[in-house]
Design a protein around this motif. Sequence first.
Motif, PDB file in Angstrom:
ATOM      1  N   ARG A 167       0.843  -1.213   0.000  1.00  0.00           N
ATOM      2  CA  ARG A 167       0.000   0.000   0.000  1.00  0.00           C
ATOM      3  C   ARG A 167       0.869   1.250   0.000  1.00  0.00           C
ATOM      4  O   ARG A 167       0.627   2.186   0.764  1.00  0.00           O
ATOM      5  CB  ARG A 167      -0.935  -0.011   1.206  1.00  0.00           C
ATOM      6  N   THR A 187      -9.087  -6.117  -2.971  1.00  0.00           N
ATOM      7  CA  THR A 187      -8.661  -6.252  -1.580  1.00  0.00           C
ATOM      8  C   THR A 187      -7.226  -5.759  -1.429  1.00  0.00           C
ATOM      9  O   THR A 187      -6.341  -6.180  -2.178  1.00  0.00           O
ATOM     10  CB  THR A 187      -8.736  -7.717  -1.107  1.00  0.00           C
ATOM     11  N   TYR A 188      -7.023  -4.828  -0.487  1.00  0.00           N
ATOM     12  CA  TYR A 188      -5.673  -4.383  -0.126  1.00  0.00           C
ATOM     13  C   TYR A 188      -5.160  -5.222   1.046  1.00  0.00           C
ATOM     14  O   TYR A 188      -5.763  -5.214   2.122  1.00  0.00           O
ATOM     15  CB  TYR A 188      -5.695  -2.937   0.359  1.00  0.00           C
ATOM     16  N   CYS A 189      -4.039  -5.921   0.832  1.00  0.00           N
ATOM     17  CA  CYS A 189      -3.358  -6.608   1.922  1.00  0.00           C
ATOM     18  C   CYS A 189      -2.017  -5.925   2.170  1.00  0.00           C
ATOM     19  O   CYS A 189      -1.491  -5.246   1.295  1.00  0.00           O
ATOM     20  CB  CYS A 189      -3.123  -8.072   1.559  1.00  0.00           C
ATOM     21  N   HIS A 190      -1.463  -6.119   3.355  1.00  0.00           N
ATOM     22  CA  HIS A 190      -0.215  -5.421   3.716  1.00  0.00           C
ATOM     23  C   HIS A 190       0.402  -6.089   4.929  1.00  0.00           C
ATOM     24  O   HIS A 190      -0.072  -7.151   5.369  1.00  0.00           O
ATOM     25  CB  HIS A 190      -0.513  -3.938   3.962  1.00  0.00           C
ATOM     26  N   LYS A 192       0.217  -5.687   7.985  1.00  0.00           N
ATOM     27  CA  LYS A 192      -0.624  -5.943   9.161  1.00  0.00           C
ATOM     28  C   LYS A 192      -1.770  -6.922   8.858  1.00  0.00           C
ATOM     29  O   LYS A 192      -2.578  -7.215   9.747  1.00  0.00           O
ATOM     30  CB  LYS A 192      -1.219  -4.628   9.684  1.00  0.00           C
ATOM     31  N   THR A 193      -1.829  -7.410   7.634  1.00  0.00           N
ATOM     32  CA  THR A 193      -2.891  -8.345   7.264  1.00  0.00           C
ATOM     33  C   THR A 193      -2.697  -9.683   7.970  1.00  0.00           C
ATOM     34  O   THR A 193      -1.586 -10.203   8.022  1.00  0.00           O
ATOM     35  CB  THR A 193      -2.891  -8.555   5.737  1.00  0.00           C
ATOM     36  N   VAL A 194      -3.791 -10.207   8.517  1.00  0.00           N
ATOM     37  CA  VAL A 194      -3.762 -11.509   9.172  1.00  0.00           C
ATOM     38  C   VAL A 194      -4.057 -12.570   8.096  1.00  0.00           C
ATOM     39  O   VAL A 194      -4.994 -12.422   7.318  1.00  0.00           O
ATOM     40  CB  VAL A 194      -4.831 -11.571  10.291  1.00  0.00           C
ATOM     41  N   HIS A 199      -6.070 -14.832   1.872  1.00  0.00           N
ATOM     42  CA  HIS A 199      -6.533 -13.814   0.919  1.00  0.00           C
ATOM     43  C   HIS A 199      -5.997 -14.107  -0.479  1.00  0.00           C
ATOM     44  O   HIS A 199      -6.738 -14.094  -1.458  1.00  0.00           O
ATOM     45  CB  HIS A 199      -6.115 -12.415   1.385  1.00  0.00           C
TER      46      HIS A 199
END
Lengths: 281, 281
Positions: A167, A187-190, A192-194, A199
Amino acid sequence: MSAQILDGNATAKAILNDLIAEVSRLSEQTGKRPVLATVIVGDDPASHTYVKMKVNRCRKVGIEPRQITLPAESSTEQVVSEVRKLSEDDSVDGILVQHPAPAQVDEKQVFEAIDPDKDVDGVTAGSLAAMAFKEQGFRSATPGGIMRLFEEYGIELAGRHTIVVGRSRILGIPMGLLLLAENATVTYCHSKTVDLKDHVSQADIVVAAAGQPGLIAGDWIKTGAVVADAGYADNAGDVEFDVAADRAAWITPVPGGVGPMTIACLLEQTVESHRRRHGLD
Amino acid sequence: MSAQILDGNATAKAILNDLIAEVSRLSEQTGKRPVLATVIVGDDPASHTYVKMKVNRCRKVGIEPRQITLPAESSTEQVVSEVRKLSEDDSVDGILVQHPAPAQVDEKQVFEAIDPDKDVDGVTAGSLAAMAFKEQGFRSATPGGIMRLFEEYGIELAGRHTIVVGRSRILGIPMGLLLLAENATVTYCHSKTVDLKDHVSQADIVVAAAGQPGLIAGDWIKTGAVVADAGYADNAGDVEFDVAADRAAWITPVPGGVGPMTIACLLEQTVESHRRRHGLD
């Protein structure tokens, strides 16, 4: 491997060839050539290498490159003042500020000094809004290059579930907004994504933009998915290529995938700016 | 129902009470009161009702409302010119252009005439970038109000999977960017999304911002999820409330949830602008 290659080298080459013809056609009408000004602060060797590569590509397609090199100790005000001059200079079509600038330079202030009509690298707030709302403007060069690659290969985006991993200001965030504007579910993952795996494994299209080599295991990729890898750390991709290529329908190599498309997008937008600013078709 | 209520009425009331005290404190220092100017074009009755409500709330907390009503047949240039005057008027802290304007008015041009430092309704490109990159600036009022509601109830966002249903300019898109900036994993769904149910049923947090009453069936909501319903069509929510409330941990009612928070956010940001513009703590 079973995936087909999204060949950035070949696509970028074809775009540059088209630009050669287009620039020549425009110059015949106006007697002018498009001008791309690059501002580089300090002497980071990697930045100078990138700028040199851009300058060479500009020359190749007939765009006139201008390079403004400022001392490493320049203040924000000094850099802003140079960028303003370029914004006001009627002969300049595009302005690129080479990233990263030294720490004492406030990049945001520098970016916002770029006339939005010349923001061919897509770094201003105005360009972000244009990408988000599909209005006239320019795209950030790397996400713009990825969109061009999808276009050239006829990758369907509408209604497909797309994951953007990362991001950052000029890659992950605008990437997601461009996909959303083309009717993808995004969907934005990064960091802090669990359960990133969960995903990724659901996505029809994965854009990896984290800059962490091997972050995305190949066997997370859904069979038949499309993978665009904008990984850039040590020239290695974010996605484990060999395994992913056995599952994906389409995949970008690293290098030779997203990288060359970034410059192609930048130059294409410079020519587009020239066309718009001179009211040409 | 088992869900607890995210009570927008009570929270907004508490915020307005805090603002009364804050405005009085600031006025003692400066001898001035914050000023919110509202521009309204034409005589759409719903718009006039909204503006009247905003004017009343302003007066209640001690903000001075100014209302500029322009004829329905105003051109873009005329509206832009009025907004520019307000941008340059040092006594004005916040500018709100009531949406929607008549069709002949280019809202984007009007919005961009708002000084970003006075954009307390969060509609400019600069505000979009500020929300996306967590920089100083103002939030779009409805998503900003929802974030304040989450804050007040201590709803954890970091790492949680959040779905935003809808992607409008001043609601869905900024909502997702604000959640992303707070480290949520964010999925944007919309009219072109395939299998909305699947996406909603996986989400820890659902923000419904489609304006389609009943679009989201109650039994799609995951047990223990958080639901914020910004539905606004005919004062009915996007989410089937009764069934959803049996499954969710937290839910906003409609009305009395998101609606009052929008005005609270607008007024809070007007006071914040007054503080910043006068260098007050």
